[in-house]
Structure formats: structure tokens, C-alpha cells
Design a protein around this motif. Structure first.
Motif: not given
Length: 363
Positions: A4-9, A28-30, A61, A63-64
Motif C-alpha cells: 500500500q505504501n508503494h501503490q496508490q489507494l 497517494n499513500p504519503n 497517513t 498508506g499507514c
């Protein structure tokens, strides 16, 4: 989670409040959830996102978070209340709200709120305590103005009206206020008058101190006015049920002693009055004034002379005529007496329909 951190959700957003239908958003996960909310609406401070009925933490965030892809989030707008809905009139006291809350959720009542309400408001009007204040002999604190109004209007509630009949059943007290505040405190120890500490009022002077100050400073005189007091002169304020019962017993005993003193003083006054006026069987009563039939009596001799003359006049008066005394030998005395109107009792006469002045049997 690394994926999830490297992919868009991708998630879905909808807003029932703004009547916005569901639409998809790629994230954006960030980014944080706060950034997403700010990009959707300009009402940043009055809006929030929710997921499964819970508010989303805007500082976390994307992603987390534990929100899975293709989930649906709701955008809400907070509406500030403007009042006018009849929910509050501004006249309710803190005690009313506590009682209402206690009926609905008795296990959720904050005991600290209930205690503070008892110590900061008048026991009668439930308004904030404001000098001048008074207490009764059971330790209840009142605003003097509210209590006087209730006494004048005779609207004192029954629990208080049983033993409070007037201002003589109350004790004026002096509550020390904190500097620059409306709160009260002990002038010696500085403890707040909020129910966390035991407080006593001195009956003779009315000054109020904490129990710790009276215990640690060994003195039989008031710390403020230096007036002597005894142990029985201390009245515990807002005491426990056992302490109130002890105060009730003292109050009953005090009232009984006052009644006995009044009874003895009344007997002494009566005896003194009789002694001064020679009250007895052999005393001579001097009458004066038109009420007793004596216009001008200056001496006791004149009064006695008039009384003697009146007795002689009564003795010399002729006997009242009765018809039965001169009835013939063979006549029935009752029938003979009925021939004379004077022999009939007034209670036997009945009024006529046309006139009260013409009773039956008199014409």
C-alpha cells in the motif's frame, strides 16, 4: 501494508449532508487524510471524514491506515447550533440537570458535580451562594434574600417549614471569599469551600472554618473575632446523614429548653402580677370607667359604696310576676300559663312567612 505504501489507494467518497453522490478518488499513500479532506471542501474546520461510523484521524497517513482499497468514506459538515429549539431557557440550575441526568443514567452521574452543586448553591433556590448567607441548625446553607422571600410568601418547602418558622431559627454566617474570585475558602487553612473538606460554622459569631483548622489550632476562641465558643457551638455544614441526625437531636433539645424557660418565666410573671394586684379571695376590686357602669370613681371607698348600694337595690326589687303562682286551685298550671304570652319561651315562637316581627301566637 508495504504494498500500500508503494501503490496508490483508490476509495469512494460520498456526502449525504452536501447531497454529493458517491465518486471514486485515487490517493497517494504519503498523503494524510486531512489533505484529502481539504482537497474536497473549503470548510476545513467544520468538516470531517468518517469510516464505518468512526471519525478518521486526519493526522495519519493514508498508506499507514487500516482502511482497505475500494472502501467508502463519508464527508460530514458540522452545523453550529443557533438555539431557539426549546432545549434550554437559561433558568435551569445545575441541580436540575444533574437530577434529569441521574434518572436516565443513574450509573453515569458524576459524584463530584453533585457535591459541588450542594456546596456552591443555595439549598432553597439553587442559585449560586451570595452573601449575606445563613444556615439552619441542621447545617444547610441558604441565601438570606431567597429564604426571607419564602418566609414572607409562606412558600417554604415542607422539609424546611417543619423547623424553620422565622429568622430566629437561622444563624447568619460569614463566608470568606477567595481573593479576586466568587469562590469561598477557609480564612485559616485556605481550603476551598467545595465539599472536599469538612467545614464548621460557629453558632455564636457565625464565622466558618475548615475542620482541619479547628483541629490543629487548639483554641476556644474564634480565629477572626476572638469570641469564646464551646464544642456544642460548632455546626457541621452539609454533613453526612449521621451528623445531621446528631444536629437534629441537639436542635430538638434546644427548642425544648426554650419552651421550658418560657413556661417558667410565664408562671413567674403571673405570680408577680397576682402579688402586685393582691389577687385572691379577700381582695377588693376597684372598678372604673363606663364599661363597668361607674363613670367617675376616684377612691376605693366610693367604688365599695356603689357596689353596696347596687346589692341593696337588687334585694329590694319586687319579685317577678309568674302566672302559675296565681293559678286557681283546680286549674292546670301549664294550660293556665299558656293564656299569658309572658309564660311562653321565646324558642317556642316561630316566625311567619310575611314578617319576622309577628311571631305566631302573639296576636
Amino acid at each position: 501494508m508495504e504494498s500500500q505504501n508503494h501503490q496508490q489507494l483508490q476509495v469512494f467518497i460520498q456526502s449525504p449532508t452536501l447531497q454529493i453522490p458517491k465518486f471514486a478518488v485515487t490517493l497517494n499513500p504519503n498523503q494524510t487524510w486531512g489533505d484529502l479532506k481539504n482537497s474536497l471542501t473549503s470548510l476545513n474546520s467544520s468538516s470531517f471524514l468518517s469510516y464505518n461510523g468512526k471519525i478518521v484521524d486526519e493526522s495519519s497517513t493514508i498508506g499507514c491506515s487500516t482502511i482497505t482499497p475500494f472502501s467508502t468514506l463519508n464527508l460530514h459538515i458540522r452545523v453550529n447550533g443557533g438555539g431557539g429549539d426549546g432545549g434550554a431557557t437559561g433558568a435551569e440550575s445545575r441541580d436540575c440537570y444533574l437530577n434529569m441526568y441521574a434518572e436516565k443514567k443513574p450509573d453515569k452521574v458524576d459524584p463530584n458535580e453533585k457535591r459541588l452543586s450542594k456546596w456552591s448553591t443555595c439549598a432553597l433556590s439553587f442559585e449560586p451562594l451570595k452573601p449575606p448567607c445563613v444556615i439552619d441548625y441542621l447545617g444547610n446553607v441558604f441565601n438570606k434574600e431567597a429564604l426571607v422571600k419564602a418566609l414572607l410568601a409562606k412558600s417554604l418547602p415542607k422539609p424546611f417549614s417543619l423547623y424553620i418558622k422565622g429568622l430566629k431559627d437561622l444563624i447568619p454566617v460569614h463566608l470568606s471569599q477567595e481573593h479576586g474570585s466568587s469562590k469561598f475558602e477557609c480564612p485559616i487553612s485556605g481550603f476551598e469551600f467545595n465539599g472536599k473538606y469538612k467545614f464548621y460554622a460557629l453558632k455564636k459569631c457565625g464565622h466558618v472554618f475548615s475542620g482541619k483548622a479547628l483541629k490543629e489550632v487548639k483554641s476556644s476562641a474564634c480565629f477572626v473575632c476572638h469570641k469564646e465558643f464551646e464544642e456544642d457551638d460548632k455546626i457541621v455544614i452539609n454533613g453526612s446523614d449521621d451528623e445531621v441526625e446528631i444536629l437534629r437531636g441537639k436542635m430538638i433539645k434546644l427548642k425544648e429548653n426554650e419552651r421550658e424557660k418560657k413556661g417558667v418565666s410565664g408562671k413567674i410573671k403571673k405570680a408577680k402580677y397576682k402579688q402586685e394586684n393582691n389577687a385572691g379571695d379577700n381582695c377588693d376590686v376597684q372598678l372604673s370607667g363606663k364599661k363597668h357602669g361607674i363613670d367617675d370613681v376616684n377612691t376605693k371607698a366610693e367604688a365599695n359604696a356603689k357596689v353596696t348600694n347596687s346589692v341593696v337595690d337588687v334585694a329590694a326589687a319586687p319579685k317577678r310576676f309568674k302566672a302559675v303562682d296565681v293559678a286557681p286551685p283546680n286549674a292546670n298550671k301549664q294550660v293556665y300559663a299558656s293564656l299569658f304570652t309572658s309564660s311562653k319561651k321565646k324558642s317556642d315562637f316561630k316566625e311567619t312567612y310575611s314578617c319576622r316581627s309577628l311571631p305566631l301566637g302573639r296576636n
